[in-house]
Design a protein around this motif. Structure first.
Motif, PDB file in Angstrom:
ATOM      1  N   ASN A  34       0.853  -1.183   0.000  1.00 55.41           N
ATOM      2  CA  ASN A  34       0.000   0.000   0.000  1.00 55.41           C
ATOM      3  C   ASN A  34       0.890   1.233   0.000  1.00 55.41           C
ATOM      4  OD1 ASN A  34      -1.923  -1.883   2.163  1.00 55.41           O
ATOM      5  ND2 ASN A  34      -2.739  -1.190   0.232  1.00 55.41           N
ATOM      6  N   LEU A  35       0.772   2.058  -1.034  1.00 55.52           N
ATOM      7  CA  LEU A  35       1.471   3.346  -1.093  1.00 55.52           C
ATOM      8  C   LEU A  35       0.513   4.391  -0.545  1.00 55.52           C
ATOM      9  CD1 LEU A  35       3.153   3.391  -4.628  1.00 55.52           C
ATOM     10  CD2 LEU A  35       4.188   2.852  -2.439  1.00 55.52           C
ATOM     11  N   CYS A  36       0.814   4.913   0.615  1.00 60.27           N
ATOM     12  CA  CYS A  36      -0.101   5.838   1.284  1.00 60.27           C
ATOM     13  C   CYS A  36       0.384   7.277   1.135  1.00 60.27           C
ATOM     14  CB  CYS A  36      -0.216   5.494   2.757  1.00 60.27           C
ATOM     15  SG  CYS A  36      -0.788   3.815   3.072  1.00 60.27           S
ATOM     16  N   GLU A  37      -0.477   8.096   0.612  1.00 61.28           N
ATOM     17  CA  GLU A  37      -0.242   9.535   0.475  1.00 61.28           C
ATOM     18  C   GLU A  37      -1.129  10.217   1.503  1.00 61.28           C
ATOM     19  OE1 GLU A  37       1.293  13.001  -1.687  1.00 61.28           O
ATOM     20  OE2 GLU A  37       1.926  10.924  -1.545  1.00 61.28           O
ATOM     21  N   ALA A  38      -0.560  11.077   2.343  1.00 54.02           N
ATOM     22  CA  ALA A  38      -1.318  11.757   3.391  1.00 54.02           C
ATOM     23  C   ALA A  38      -1.626  13.196   2.988  1.00 54.02           C
ATOM     24  CB  ALA A  38      -0.545  11.732   4.694  1.00 54.02           C
ATOM     25  N   LYS A  39      -2.883  13.584   3.143  1.00 55.92           N
ATOM     26  CA  LYS A  39      -3.333  14.949   2.856  1.00 55.92           C
ATOM     27  C   LYS A  39      -4.200  15.427   4.005  1.00 55.92           C
ATOM     28  CE  LYS A  39      -1.394  15.686  -0.939  1.00 55.92           C
ATOM     29  NZ  LYS A  39      -0.288  16.604  -0.923  1.00 55.92           N
ATOM     30  N   PHE A  40      -3.781  16.522   4.625  1.00 57.11           N
ATOM     31  CA  PHE A  40      -4.531  17.078   5.732  1.00 57.11           C
ATOM     32  C   PHE A  40      -5.111  18.419   5.307  1.00 57.11           C
ATOM     33  CE2 PHE A  40      -1.361  14.195   7.367  1.00 57.11           C
ATOM     34  CZ  PHE A  40      -2.159  13.353   8.121  1.00 57.11           C
ATOM     35  N   THR A  41      -6.426  18.430   5.150  1.00 59.84           N
ATOM     36  CA  THR A  41      -7.133  19.610   4.665  1.00 59.84           C
ATOM     37  C   THR A  41      -8.320  19.914   5.577  1.00 59.84           C
ATOM     38  OG1 THR A  41      -8.551  18.270   3.232  1.00 59.84           O
ATOM     39  CG2 THR A  41      -6.505  19.108   2.266  1.00 59.84           C
ATOM     40  N   LYS A  42      -8.909  21.080   5.397  1.00 60.93           N
ATOM     41  CA  LYS A  42     -10.067  21.478   6.187  1.00 60.93           C
ATOM     42  C   LYS A  42     -11.380  21.094   5.515  1.00 60.93           C
ATOM     43  CE  LYS A  42      -7.757  25.240   8.529  1.00 60.93           C
ATOM     44  NZ  LYS A  42      -7.761  26.644   8.889  1.00 60.93           N
ATOM     45  N   GLN A  43     -11.298  20.419   4.372  1.00 58.95           N
ATOM     46  CA  GLN A  43     -12.487  19.988   3.642  1.00 58.95           C
ATOM     47  C   GLN A  43     -12.149  18.703   2.886  1.00 58.95           C
ATOM     48  OE1 GLN A  43     -13.056  23.506   1.417  1.00 58.95           O
ATOM     49  NE2 GLN A  43     -11.501  23.062  -0.085  1.00 58.95           N
ATOM     50  N   PRO A  44     -13.139  18.007   2.335  1.00 52.12           N
ATOM     51  CA  PRO A  44     -12.833  16.804   1.563  1.00 52.12           C
ATOM     52  C   PRO A  44     -11.808  17.098   0.470  1.00 52.12           C
ATOM     53  CG  PRO A  44     -15.184  16.947   1.948  1.00 52.12           C
ATOM     54  CD  PRO A  44     -14.589  18.248   2.427  1.00 52.12           C
ATOM     55  N   PHE A  45     -10.860  16.183   0.300  1.00 50.88           N
ATOM     56  CA  PHE A  45      -9.794  16.347  -0.683  1.00 50.88           C
ATOM     57  C   PHE A  45     -10.264  15.864  -2.043  1.00 50.88           C
ATOM     58  CE2 PHE A  45      -5.851  15.027  -2.850  1.00 50.88           C
ATOM     59  CZ  PHE A  45      -5.172  16.233  -2.795  1.00 50.88           C
ATOM     60  N   SER A  46      -9.916  16.596  -3.075  1.00 51.01           N
ATOM     61  CA  SER A  46     -10.293  16.248  -4.439  1.00 51.01           C
ATOM     62  C   SER A  46      -9.028  16.064  -5.268  1.00 51.01           C
ATOM     63  CB  SER A  46     -11.166  17.358  -5.034  1.00 51.01           C
ATOM     64  OG  SER A  46     -11.608  16.993  -6.313  1.00 51.01           O
ATOM     65  N   ILE A  47      -8.945  14.961  -5.979  1.00 53.47           N
ATOM     66  CA  ILE A  47      -7.782  14.684  -6.816  1.00 53.47           C
ATOM     67  C   ILE A  47      -7.990  15.311  -8.194  1.00 53.47           C
ATOM     68  CG2 ILE A  47      -6.478  12.856  -7.973  1.00 53.47           C
ATOM     69  CD1 ILE A  47      -6.896  11.166  -5.516  1.00 53.47           C
ATOM     70  N   THR A  48      -7.048  16.142  -8.591  1.00 57.32           N
ATOM     71  CA  THR A  48      -7.093  16.763  -9.913  1.00 57.32           C
ATOM     72  C   THR A  48      -6.372  15.860 -10.910  1.00 57.32           C
ATOM     73  OG1 THR A  48      -4.994  17.908  -9.593  1.00 57.32           O
ATOM     74  CG2 THR A  48      -7.007  19.086  -8.899  1.00 57.32           C
ATOM     75  N   LYS A  49      -6.501  16.163 -12.165  1.00 57.47           N
ATOM     76  CA  LYS A  49      -5.807  15.410 -13.205  1.00 57.47           C
ATOM     77  C   LYS A  49      -4.293  15.486 -12.996  1.00 57.47           C
ATOM     78  CE  LYS A  49      -5.333  14.955 -18.193  1.00 57.47           C
ATOM     79  NZ  LYS A  49      -5.726  15.459 -19.511  1.00 57.47           N
ATOM     80  N   ALA A  50      -3.802  16.680 -12.690  1.00 55.44           N
ATOM     81  CA  ALA A  50      -2.361  16.879 -12.478  1.00 55.44           C
ATOM     82  C   ALA A  50      -1.868  16.102 -11.255  1.00 55.44           C
ATOM     83  CB  ALA A  50      -2.047  18.361 -12.327  1.00 55.44           C
ATOM     84  N   LYS A  52      -3.232  13.384  -9.936  1.00 55.40           N
ATOM     85  CA  LYS A  52      -3.271  11.960 -10.270  1.00 55.40           C
ATOM     86  C   LYS A  52      -2.029  11.576 -11.085  1.00 55.40           C
ATOM     87  CE  LYS A  52      -5.895   8.358 -12.613  1.00 55.40           C
ATOM     88  NZ  LYS A  52      -7.069   8.055 -13.439  1.00 55.40           N
ATOM     89  N   THR A  53      -1.662  12.412 -12.037  1.00 51.60           N
ATOM     90  CA  THR A  53      -0.473  12.167 -12.850  1.00 51.60           C
ATOM     91  C   THR A  53       0.764  12.108 -11.965  1.00 51.60           C
ATOM     92  OG1 THR A  53      -1.485  13.203 -14.776  1.00 51.60           O
ATOM     93  CG2 THR A  53       0.918  13.051 -14.771  1.00 51.60           C
ATOM     94  N   GLU A  54       0.853  13.004 -10.979  1.00 49.28           N
ATOM     95  CA  GLU A  54       1.990  13.015 -10.055  1.00 49.28           C
ATOM     96  C   GLU A  54       2.028  11.742  -9.206  1.00 49.28           C
ATOM     97  OE1 GLU A  54       5.370  14.181  -7.870  1.00 49.28           O
ATOM     98  OE2 GLU A  54       4.621  14.656  -9.868  1.00 49.28           O
ATOM     99  N   LEU A  55       0.880  11.304  -8.713  1.00 45.77           N
ATOM    100  CA  LEU A  55       0.827  10.068  -7.936  1.00 45.77           C
ATOM    101  C   LEU A  55       1.226   8.859  -8.782  1.00 45.77           C
ATOM    102  CD1 LEU A  55      -2.446  10.516  -5.843  1.00 45.77           C
ATOM    103  CD2 LEU A  55      -0.082  10.673  -5.040  1.00 45.77           C
ATOM    104  N   GLN A  56       0.773   8.840 -10.023  1.00 45.59           N
ATOM    105  CA  GLN A  56       1.136   7.749 -10.927  1.00 45.59           C
ATOM    106  C   GLN A  56       2.639   7.754 -11.214  1.00 45.59           C
ATOM    107  OE1 GLN A  56      -1.728   8.792 -13.977  1.00 45.59           O
ATOM    108  NE2 GLN A  56      -2.926   6.954 -13.524  1.00 45.59           N
TER     109      GLN A  56
END
Length: 105
Positions: A34-50, A52-56
């Motif tokens: 499992n490759l876990c990416e952590a994001k701490f935000t004040k609202q639900p996190f949304s993955i953009t196209k850019a 997603k490309t970076e995660l890939q």
């Protein structure tokens, strides 16, 4: 995450020369990482196209550098639930939230 009965080792990963890192790796005995990416935000996190490309890109570099033959699954650890969209659907295997981490047992 449903892996409490599976032996696993936990670490992070960094490829300085390729500017890639993952916050948390869960290397499981059942041949899954499992490759876990952590994001701490004040609202639900949304993955953009850019994003997603970076995660890939990071996933590709990790797989190439480690030469793993295990299945590699992207996991998002976030403060709130992931906002599902065309970039997250079919890509993010699981979303672990703050509520999941601090759940009463």
């Amino acid at each position: 995450m449903g892996i409490s009965g599976v032996y696993s080792e936990v670490s992070s990963w960094l490829a300085k020369d390729r500017n890639a890192q993952m916050d948390l790796l869960i290397d499981r005995r059942d041949h899954i990482i499992n490759l876990c990416e952590a994001k701490f935000t004040k609202q639900p996190f949304s993955i953009t196209k850019a994003y997603k490309t970076e995660l890939q890109r990071k996933q590709f570099i990790f797989t190439a550098e480690t030469q793993t033959r295990k299945t590699v699954l992207p996991i998002l650890v976030s403060t709130y639930k992931l906002h599902q969209n065309e970039h997250s659907l079919g890509y993010i295997h699981q979303n672990v939230t703050m509520d999941d981490l601090f759940e009463d047992t």
